[in-house]
Design an enzyme around this catalytic site. Structure first.
Site, PDB file in Angstrom:
ATOM      1  N   LYS A   1       0.813  -1.221   0.000  1.00 12.06           N
ATOM      2  CA  LYS A   1       0.000   0.000   0.000  1.00 12.06           C
ATOM      3  C   LYS A   1       0.845   1.269   0.000  1.00 12.06           C
ATOM      4  CE  LYS A   1      -4.429  -1.588   1.946  1.00 12.06           C
ATOM      5  NZ  LYS A   1      -5.331  -1.550   3.124  1.00 12.06           N
TER       6      LYS A   1
ATOM      7  N   HIS B   1      -1.781  -3.465  -4.728  1.00 16.60           N
ATOM      8  CA  HIS B   1      -0.869  -3.524  -3.569  1.00 16.60           C
ATOM      9  C   HIS B   1      -0.316  -4.924  -3.353  1.00 16.60           C
ATOM     10  CE1 HIS B   1      -4.483  -4.746  -1.236  1.00 16.60           C
ATOM     11  NE2 HIS B   1      -3.673  -5.152  -0.281  1.00 16.60           N
TER      12      HIS B   1
ATOM     13  N   HIS C   1      -5.489 -11.502  -0.591  1.00 15.16           N
ATOM     14  CA  HIS C   1      -6.802 -11.154  -1.143  1.00 15.16           C
ATOM     15  C   HIS C   1      -7.332 -12.211  -2.098  1.00 15.16           C
ATOM     16  CE1 HIS C   1      -7.283  -7.322   0.797  1.00 15.16           C
ATOM     17  NE2 HIS C   1      -6.051  -6.975   0.441  1.00 15.16           N
TER      18      HIS C   1
HETATM   19  P1  C2E Z   1      -9.133  -3.041   4.268  1.00 14.65           P
HETATM   20  O1  C2E Z   1     -10.026  -1.913   4.636  1.00 14.65           O
HETATM   21  O2  C2E Z   1      -8.135  -3.439   5.294  1.00 14.65           O
HETATM   22  O3  C2E Z   1     -10.029  -4.267   3.880  1.00 14.65           O
HETATM   23  C1  C2E Z   1      -9.475  -5.535   3.756  1.00 14.65           C
HETATM   24  C2  C2E Z   1     -10.447  -6.488   3.125  1.00 14.65           C
HETATM   25  O4  C2E Z   1     -11.595  -6.685   3.927  1.00 14.65           O
HETATM   26  C3  C2E Z   1     -11.032  -6.065   1.804  1.00 14.65           C
HETATM   27  O5  C2E Z   1     -10.137  -6.205   0.742  1.00 14.65           O
HETATM   28  C4  C2E Z   1     -12.174  -7.043   1.662  1.00 14.65           C
HETATM   29  O6  C2E Z   1     -11.684  -8.307   1.240  1.00 14.65           O
HETATM   30  C5  C2E Z   1     -12.609  -7.198   3.081  1.00 14.65           C
HETATM   31  N1  C2E Z   1     -13.892  -6.499   3.237  1.00 14.65           N
HETATM   32  C6  C2E Z   1     -14.132  -5.185   3.309  1.00 14.65           C
HETATM   33  N2  C2E Z   1     -15.449  -4.970   3.388  1.00 14.65           N
HETATM   34  C7  C2E Z   1     -16.049  -6.178   3.356  1.00 14.65           C
HETATM   35  C8  C2E Z   1     -17.419  -6.610   3.403  1.00 14.65           C
HETATM   36  O7  C2E Z   1     -18.353  -5.816   3.488  1.00 14.65           O
HETATM   37  N3  C2E Z   1     -17.635  -7.954   3.380  1.00 14.65           N
HETATM   38  C9  C2E Z   1     -16.637  -8.844   3.271  1.00 14.65           C
HETATM   39  N4  C2E Z   1     -16.912 -10.154   3.251  1.00 14.65           N
HETATM   40  N5  C2E Z   1     -15.346  -8.480   3.183  1.00 14.65           N
HETATM   41  C10 C2E Z   1     -15.066  -7.153   3.235  1.00 14.65           C
HETATM   42  P2  C2E Z   1     -10.370  -5.372  -0.590  1.00 14.65           P
HETATM   43  O8  C2E Z   1     -11.817  -5.253  -0.917  1.00 14.65           O
HETATM   44  O9  C2E Z   1      -9.517  -5.981  -1.633  1.00 14.65           O
HETATM   45  O10 C2E Z   1      -9.822  -3.968  -0.260  1.00 14.65           O
HETATM   46  C11 C2E Z   1      -8.471  -3.736  -0.040  1.00 14.65           C
HETATM   47  C12 C2E Z   1      -8.276  -2.412   0.572  1.00 14.65           C
HETATM   48  O11 C2E Z   1      -8.789  -1.427  -0.302  1.00 14.65           O
HETATM   49  C13 C2E Z   1      -9.001  -2.177   1.877  1.00 14.65           C
HETATM   50  O12 C2E Z   1      -8.313  -2.713   2.955  1.00 14.65           O
HETATM   51  C14 C2E Z   1      -9.077  -0.654   1.885  1.00 14.65           C
HETATM   52  O13 C2E Z   1      -7.840  -0.102   2.275  1.00 14.65           O
HETATM   53  C15 C2E Z   1      -9.288  -0.330   0.434  1.00 14.65           C
HETATM   54  N6  C2E Z   1     -10.714  -0.162   0.146  1.00 14.65           N
HETATM   55  C16 C2E Z   1     -11.598  -1.114  -0.251  1.00 14.65           C
HETATM   56  N7  C2E Z   1     -12.817  -0.562  -0.438  1.00 14.65           N
HETATM   57  C17 C2E Z   1     -12.690   0.758  -0.168  1.00 14.65           C
HETATM   58  C18 C2E Z   1     -13.572   1.871  -0.205  1.00 14.65           C
HETATM   59  O14 C2E Z   1     -14.750   1.772  -0.522  1.00 14.65           O
HETATM   60  N8  C2E Z   1     -13.072   3.101   0.126  1.00 14.65           N
HETATM   61  C19 C2E Z   1     -11.776   3.267   0.496  1.00 14.65           C
HETATM   62  N9  C2E Z   1     -11.350   4.466   0.816  1.00 14.65           N
HETATM   63  N10 C2E Z   1     -10.902   2.237   0.533  1.00 14.65           N
HETATM   64  C20 C2E Z   1     -11.345   0.994   0.204  1.00 14.65           C
HETATM   65 FE    FE Z   2      -5.023  -5.413   5.426  1.00 12.77          FE
HETATM   66 FE    FE Z   3      -4.587  -5.923   1.627  1.00 14.20          FE
END
Ligand code: C2E
Ligand code: FE
Ligand code: FE
Ligand code: SIN
Ligand code: SIN
Length: 368
Positions: free
Chosen positions: A228, A253, A280
């Protein structure tokens, strides 16, 4: 020497070592003396091989100095490279004999027996050399067996010495990397990585991982989001939902981390690479970057995914509020065998409250 006598010698040394493991040099001293008594030889050297530097280091009793050789030097280098034991009853006639090594060690080597030291995966990490059979006798299969026995007996102790060293180095590497890569970039990372590390340790233990694997995952998982650093601030700290384009950028990332960590040689940094690259992926194959399915995803990564997502749901993020506990539980139930490894996820849910206790130990507001 008769069997009973050999047995008595073994017992004497093993008793002195079993109680508590002495420091490395003391351990080598004891094992060298054991070999000298058992095989009735003048000297014994434990050669340790560093495959990154391609150097061989001598360890023996106190009256033999510590030396460093190139990895391909002499008979010892040959034994380490091939992993094959060797009995040499007239050293100067052996085609790999290098007289410079005798000069360096300060005594002549008339005859020697060499037994490679191997990890359980057959990687050679050194060799034992028993030198100069007393009364100029020849080495025989009995000596070979005896030394082989010592090599096997030593394996666990010797590898754990290296393991401890490697851990200390790695801890430094990680602290350094984390500091270097600026935890301040994202408000989340500082406490998030600590929580994920502690939860991974806990879940790996519950899932019955070996002590070594638990240590690996505990120390390597903090680096899961290290990629990241290359994600721009406006995405990383965006208050709302990411656009598709932004989300695609965010997903890199995993690949970014792999570009750097993929070049590391230390086992534990390789573990960090695996975790950063695969955390992921989803059990059902719908994850990224590769879309690996089920057991093709490394167990370290399958554990980390659960802890990472738990943290994302149970804690606040810039883009979302913390979810109520019941909702988190239900989401995890729904994701069994989909996002998460079913076995690990069920264990996680059985101990759900314990993971909330870990969260409480590392609250976000501790960030300065
Ligand atoms: P993070 O916030 O640490 O989230 C890690 C992972 O948690 C996400 O990876 C996803 O696999 C899971 N996760 C998040 N919300 C949910 C959910 O509602 N249900 C389930 N089952 N799993 C969930 P992901 O999606 O690949 O996202 C990676 C990173 O991207 C996140 O790490 C965050 O830093 C960013 N990100 C993702 N969505 C958003 C968003 O809408 N806004 C912002 N600002 N950042 C986001
Ligand atoms: Fe994480
Ligand atoms: Fe991650
Ligand atoms: C081990 O993994 O058992 C020891 C680590 C090393 O090879 O240095
Ligand atoms: C997205 O932003 O589309 C993914 C949301 C999440 O799973 O965090």
């Amino acid at each position: 020497m008769d069997y009973q006598k050999k047995f008595n010698i073994l017992c004497k040394y093993m008793k002195s070592i079993e109680k508590n493991r002495p420091p490395f040099e003391e351990y080598i001293e004891k094992m060298s003396k054991l070999c000298m008594e058992l095989l009735e030889v003048e000297k014994c050297i434990f050669w340790m091989y560093d495959d990154e530097k391609d150097k061989i280091y001598s360890h023996a009793t106190k009256n033999i100095e510590y030396h460093e050789l190139d990895g391909s030097s002499g008979i010892i280098g040959h034994v380490i490279k091939t992993g094959e034991m060797r009995i040499v009853n007239d050293s100067s006639k052996d085609k790999y004999y290098n007289p410079k090594i005798d000069e360096l060690l300060g005594f002549p080597n008339f005859s020697s027996i060499y037994i490679p030291l191997k990890h359980s995966n057959n990687d050679v990490y050194g060799a034992i050399q028993a030198i100069n059979k007393k009364n100029h006798e020849k080495f025989d299969d009995n000596d070979d067996e005896m030394l082989m026995f010592v090599a096997l007996y030593c394996e666990e102790a010797l590898t754990s010495y290296f393991f401890e060293d490697e851990l200390k180095e790695l801890q430094n590497d990680i602290v350094f990397l984390l500091a270097e890569l600026g935890e301040s970039r994202s408000k989340e990372t500082a406490m998030h990585v600590r929580r994920v590390s502690a939860m991974c340790e806990h879940l790996a233990k519950l899932a019955g991982f070996s002590d070594k694997d638990v240590t690996f995952i505990k120390l390597a998982s903090p680096l899961h989001d290290v990629g990241k650093v290359a994600i721009p601030d406006y995405i990383l700290n965006k208050a709302g939902k990411l656009s598709d384009e932004e989300y695609n950028k965010m997903k890199t990332h995993t690949i970014i981390a792999h570009r750097t960590l993929g070049n590391m040689h230390r086992k534990l940094l390789k573990a960090a690479d695996t975790i950063a690259f695969e955390h992921h992926e989803r059990y059902d194959g719908k994850g990224y970057p590769l879309g690996l399915v089920g057991e093709a995803i490394h167990p370290y990564a399958r554990i980390t995914t659960i802890c990472d997502v738990f943290d994302a749901l149970a804690c606040e993020r810039v883009y979302k509020k913390a979810w109520p506990k019941e909702d988190v539980y239900r989401e995890f139930e729904n994701q069994i065998g989909k996002q998460f490894d079913p076995t690990y996820c069920k264990i996680f849910l059985e101990h759900f409250n314990e993971f909330y206790s870990i969260l409480a130990e590392y609250p976000d507001d501790k960030i300065s």
